[in-house]
Motif scaffolding. Structure first.
Motif, PDB file in Angstrom:
ATOM      1  N   VAL A  75      -8.252   1.811  -9.782  1.00 42.76           N
ATOM      2  CA  VAL A  75      -8.309   2.415  -8.600  1.00 42.76           C
ATOM      3  C   VAL A  75      -9.379   2.114  -7.963  1.00 42.76           C
ATOM      4  N   ALA A  76     -10.822   1.792  -8.575  1.00 47.04           N
ATOM      5  CA  ALA A  76     -11.999   1.402  -8.225  1.00 47.04           C
ATOM      6  C   ALA A  76     -11.989   0.303  -7.251  1.00 47.04           C
ATOM      7  N   TRP A 126       0.636  -1.223  -0.004  1.00 43.67           N
ATOM      8  CA  TRP A 126      -0.008   0.122  -0.101  1.00 43.67           C
ATOM      9  C   TRP A 126       0.883   1.495   0.088  1.00 43.67           C
ATOM     10  N   ARG A 136      -9.598   0.661  -4.188  1.00 46.82           N
ATOM     11  CA  ARG A 136     -10.332   1.546  -3.042  1.00 46.82           C
ATOM     12  C   ARG A 136     -11.139   0.205  -2.246  1.00 46.82           C
ATOM     13  N   GLU A 137     -11.812  -0.567  -3.344  1.00 49.88           N
ATOM     14  CA  GLU A 137     -12.604  -1.418  -2.543  1.00 49.88           C
ATOM     15  C   GLU A 137     -11.944  -2.427  -1.502  1.00 49.88           C
ATOM     16  N   ASP A 188      -0.622   5.410  -4.567  1.00 49.35           N
ATOM     17  CA  ASP A 188      -1.132   6.625  -4.464  1.00 49.35           C
ATOM     18  C   ASP A 188      -2.253   6.520  -5.200  1.00 49.35           C
ATOM     19  N   LEU A 189      -3.705   6.133  -4.584  1.00 48.91           N
ATOM     20  CA  LEU A 189      -4.815   6.030  -5.187  1.00 48.91           C
ATOM     21  C   LEU A 189      -5.335   7.637  -5.702  1.00 48.91           C
ATOM     22  N   ASP A 190      -5.109   8.692  -5.077  1.00 44.63           N
ATOM     23  CA  ASP A 190      -5.537  10.031  -5.268  1.00 44.63           C
ATOM     24  C   ASP A 190      -4.857  10.305  -6.781  1.00 44.63           C
ATOM     25  N   TYR A 213      -8.806  -2.080  -0.374  1.00 48.09           N
ATOM     26  CA  TYR A 213      -8.346  -1.125   0.788  1.00 48.09           C
ATOM     27  C   TYR A 213      -9.109  -1.130   2.013  1.00 48.09           C
ATOM     28  N   ALA A 214     -10.417  -1.318   2.073  1.00 46.70           N
ATOM     29  CA  ALA A 214     -11.163  -1.315   3.252  1.00 46.70           C
ATOM     30  C   ALA A 214     -10.958  -2.892   3.919  1.00 46.70           C
ATOM     31  N   THR A 261      -9.235   4.355 -14.070  1.00 49.33           N
ATOM     32  CA  THR A 261     -10.160   4.717 -12.943  1.00 49.33           C
ATOM     33  C   THR A 261     -10.719   3.300 -12.416  1.00 49.33           C
ATOM     34  N   GLY A 311      -6.082  -2.483   3.787  1.00 45.75           N
ATOM     35  CA  GLY A 311      -5.539  -1.314   3.777  1.00 45.75           C
ATOM     36  C   GLY A 311      -4.676  -1.086   5.072  1.00 45.75           C
TER      37      GLY A 311
END
Length: 378
Positions: free
Chosen positions: A257-258, A225, A261-262, A229-231, A264-265, A254, A268
């Motif tokens: 990244v999606a 992680w 992000r899922e 850099d997801l941003d 990461y929960a 994109t 992460g």
């Protein structure tokens, strides 16, 4: 023990060492016999008697021990382990090289003084592997032995590389390419299968991400992680993890990244993006993606984890993307040394557009569209 002058022994309680005093060439000397209790009294006395016997024959026990140590340092195994330790290899690659060395090379050549090994010795080892049908292993073993000898020559412990005379002496294995799906319609079927995987969420996420980033399988499973850099939608892989030992930037679409992000929960809070189910301190198994593909009905002759790279390379080339841009994204070695030093971000704007267009193209195929061209970014 006796304490006769010229051949005395003593036990030093503080240091707990057995030592032997003796005279040689008119000089008083001391020889270590070991450390108590690892070396018990009976063994210390045996070593004392051996030292006395050498003195009686006009041989200096200390010089004899040093010569034996020097001889051990000049064995093929000693030089090979030194060579391997000095190589700048990714951990997974180093482990593979060490396994090959210990499994096939050292049992045959390890104990021999490196200066005494001939081309015939190496050939016998290679022919034994060839006779078992291990042609690819034999080729890698010859390459390893050659590397060890080149190191020995550079450190003045050998006069030449005997493997040079063995080029062509054994059969070459047939070139094997990683199986990959390159037909767009079949790729659509594969993508739907990947998205329908019913196994663990971590492996399912890796299956979805693999075609979007087309990194090497080891680079994917060792992703951390801290590198992502997801941003900024970038994944910066450090040089020590890359096969070519150069840092590499992976632009994230994109869609990628999606997925991350899922994930990461779930993962992460740990180090690895795709941790092992047994320990968050380790990445998932190198076989996890392969096992999942097999569970989905894709055997080794149809699709592999490494095959996502071939899929992307083939179709992106067919769609007319510049080879330099594709090769840079694949992190293939740059032949120009100057360009290699600056290639971390080379062609990055073009690669960002290409990776997003590629992800959109895969989405279209997965959703059941007919064969469509990749939509170029502006």
């Amino acid at each position: 023990m006796p304490t006769k002058r010229g051949c005395a022994s003593k036990f030093t309680p503080a240091a707990r060492h057995w030592r032997q005093r003796y005279s040689f060439g008119g000089k008083d000397k001391m020889l270590s016999l070991g450390v108590y209790p690892a070396v018990p009294l009976l063994l210390a006395r045996e070593r004392r008697d051996q030292a006395r016997a050498l003195v009686a024959q006009g041989i200096d026990p200390s010089a004899e021990r040093k010569a034996a140590k020097d001889a051990d340092a000049l064995t093929f195994e000693a030089v090979a382990r030194e060579w391997l330790a000095r190589r700048d290899l990714a951990p997974a690659t180093a482990n593979k090289h060490r396994w090959l060395l210990e499994r096939h090379v050292l049992p045959v050549l390890g104990a021999k003084p490196i200066s005494s090994i001939t081309a015939a010795d190496v050939l016998a080892m290679l022919q034994a592997l060839e006779g078992r049908g291990l042609l690819e292993t034999a080729g890698r073993a010859r390459s390893q032995v050659s590397g060890v000898f080149r190191h020995a020559v550079a450190t003045l412990r050998a006069s030449g590389d005997p493997t040079i005379a063995l080029r062509g002496a054994i059969k070459s294995p047939k070139v094997r390419h990683f199986a990959a799906v390159t037909d767009p319609r079949k790729l659509g079927d594969l993508l739907r299968a990947l998205w329908g995987y019913q196994g663990g969420f971590v492996v399912a996420s890796a299956l979805k991400l693999a075609p979007l980033v087309f990194t090497r399988p080891g680079e994917l499973r060792h992703a951390e992680w801290a590198e992502i850099d997801l941003d900024a939608a970038t994944w910066c892989i450090p040089a020590h993890k890359m096969e070519m030992r150069a840092a590499h930037i992976v632009p994230l679409s994109t869609q990628a990244v999606a997925i991350l992000r899922e994930l990461y929960a779930l993962t992460g809070c740990g180090r690895y993006v795709f941790p092992s189910p047994r320990s968050t301190q380790r990445p998932m198994s190198e076989n996890a993606v392969t096992v999942a593909l097999r569970a989905l009905g894709y055997d080794g002759d149809t699709m592999t984890g490494h095959g996502f790279r071939s899929t992307a390379s083939t179709l992106l080339h067919e769609q007319g993307y510049p080879s330099d841009v594709i090769e840079r994204q694949l992190a293939h070695k740059e032949s120009n040394a100057v360009k290699e030093a600056y290639n971390r971000a080379q062609h990055l704007p073009e690669r960002v557009k290409m990776m997003q267009a590629w992800a959109d193209y895969l989405d279209d195929l997965r959703k059941g569209a007919d064969v469509v061209p990749i939509k170029r970014g502006a």
